[in-house]
Design an enzyme around this catalytic site. Sequence first.
Site, PDB file in Angstrom:
ATOM      1  N   HIS A 285      24.680 -28.693  -2.232  1.00 23.75           N
ATOM      2  CA  HIS A 285      24.313 -28.810  -0.812  1.00 23.75           C
ATOM      3  C   HIS A 285      24.796 -30.151  -0.247  1.00 23.75           C
ATOM      4  CE1 HIS A 285      22.028 -28.528   2.923  1.00 23.75           C
ATOM      5  NE2 HIS A 285      21.583 -27.338   2.570  1.00 23.75           N
TER       6      HIS A 285
ATOM      7  N   HIS B 176      23.186 -20.970  -2.608  1.00 24.42           N
ATOM      8  CA  HIS B 176      23.177 -21.964  -1.520  1.00 24.42           C
ATOM      9  C   HIS B 176      23.993 -23.201  -1.926  1.00 24.42           C
ATOM     10  CE1 HIS B 176      21.817 -23.216   2.340  1.00 24.42           C
ATOM     11  NE2 HIS B 176      20.987 -24.147   1.940  1.00 24.42           N
TER      12      HIS B 176
ATOM     13  N   ASP C 272      15.401 -21.617   2.032  1.00 25.20           N
ATOM     14  CA  ASP C 272      16.559 -22.375   1.553  1.00 25.20           C
ATOM     15  C   ASP C 272      16.140 -23.635   0.805  1.00 25.20           C
ATOM     16  OD1 ASP C 272      17.956 -20.506   2.988  1.00 25.20           O
ATOM     17  OD2 ASP C 272      19.054 -21.950   4.225  1.00 25.20           O
ATOM     18  N   ASP C 273      17.068 -24.127  -0.018  1.00 24.28           N
ATOM     19  CA  ASP C 273      17.048 -25.478  -0.616  1.00 24.28           C
ATOM     20  C   ASP C 273      16.189 -25.629  -1.856  1.00 24.28           C
ATOM     21  OD1 ASP C 273      18.623 -25.976   1.540  1.00 24.28           O
ATOM     22  OD2 ASP C 273      17.396 -27.562   2.408  1.00 24.28           O
TER      23      ASP C 273
ATOM     24  N   HIS D 161      12.370 -23.216   4.730  1.00 27.10           N
ATOM     25  CA  HIS D 161      12.752 -23.981   3.543  1.00 27.10           C
ATOM     26  C   HIS D 161      11.508 -24.145   2.667  1.00 27.10           C
ATOM     27  CE1 HIS D 161      15.762 -24.978   6.565  1.00 27.10           C
ATOM     28  NE2 HIS D 161      16.582 -25.298   5.567  1.00 27.10           N
TER      29      HIS D 161
END
Length: 245
Positions: free
Chosen positions: A116, A112, A62-63, A207
């Site tokens: 965020h 995502h 993620d991210d 991540h």
Amino acid sequence: MAGCIALLIGIFGGSFAWFFAILLLAAGMTAWGAFDIRLGYFAHAFFRKKYHAEGRIALTFDDGPSPHTAEVLRLLKAYQFKATFFCIGKQVLAHPDMAKQIIDEGHVIGNHTYSHRQSFGFLKEKDVVTELERCNVIIQQSVGKKPKFFRPPFGVTNPSVAKAVQHTKQQIIGWSNRSLDTVTWEEDKIYQRVCKKLKPGDIILFHDTSQRTVNVLKRLLPYLQKNGYISVSVDDLLNLHAYEQ
């Protein structure tokens, strides 16, 4: 109102202690459901393959993309593993070549959100839709594919998120094995946590945003290979379509 109060008094025998206890329990369950994506409390989420996984797991990141994504890709390539990257739209704008490399090397990109936001769990439906659609557009412009997979920031689901994914026709992807690599500073603890819980069919959350995670992968990938595990993309693991057809 008076009639409702009278009814409640009749049900709970004149005492509101049980009534408030039930209210607190309901509030606790709702909060738990909002932050534990596996429960599917507000919206269905895929979080693992329960049967016939045959040693396959899905590494997810993620991210990103970030400057650390290149080394993650290098490690995956060395072990011939595939992964799924849930990318933030703003990060794809900042690293479009890295997003393209993810696709070119046979991995999958999911949504995502665009930014965020820390306040994601409190956004209205229309704001969640905007976050999803902006990210979709950026990913499609960058790599030529519109993702069907969505992972909500912090794993939060609520009625707004549930309605938003119905609108965008996307599928929520959770996880069954969480590394906690953004809150645990000791690499060995991250590594041990993932290995201790590891089962075939797991979707593992990492991540691609720190050297700490890269260092954990340097230990984890050979461990997976030695113990007969193979990482595949989420669509492969769950037999789903990763992109809009």
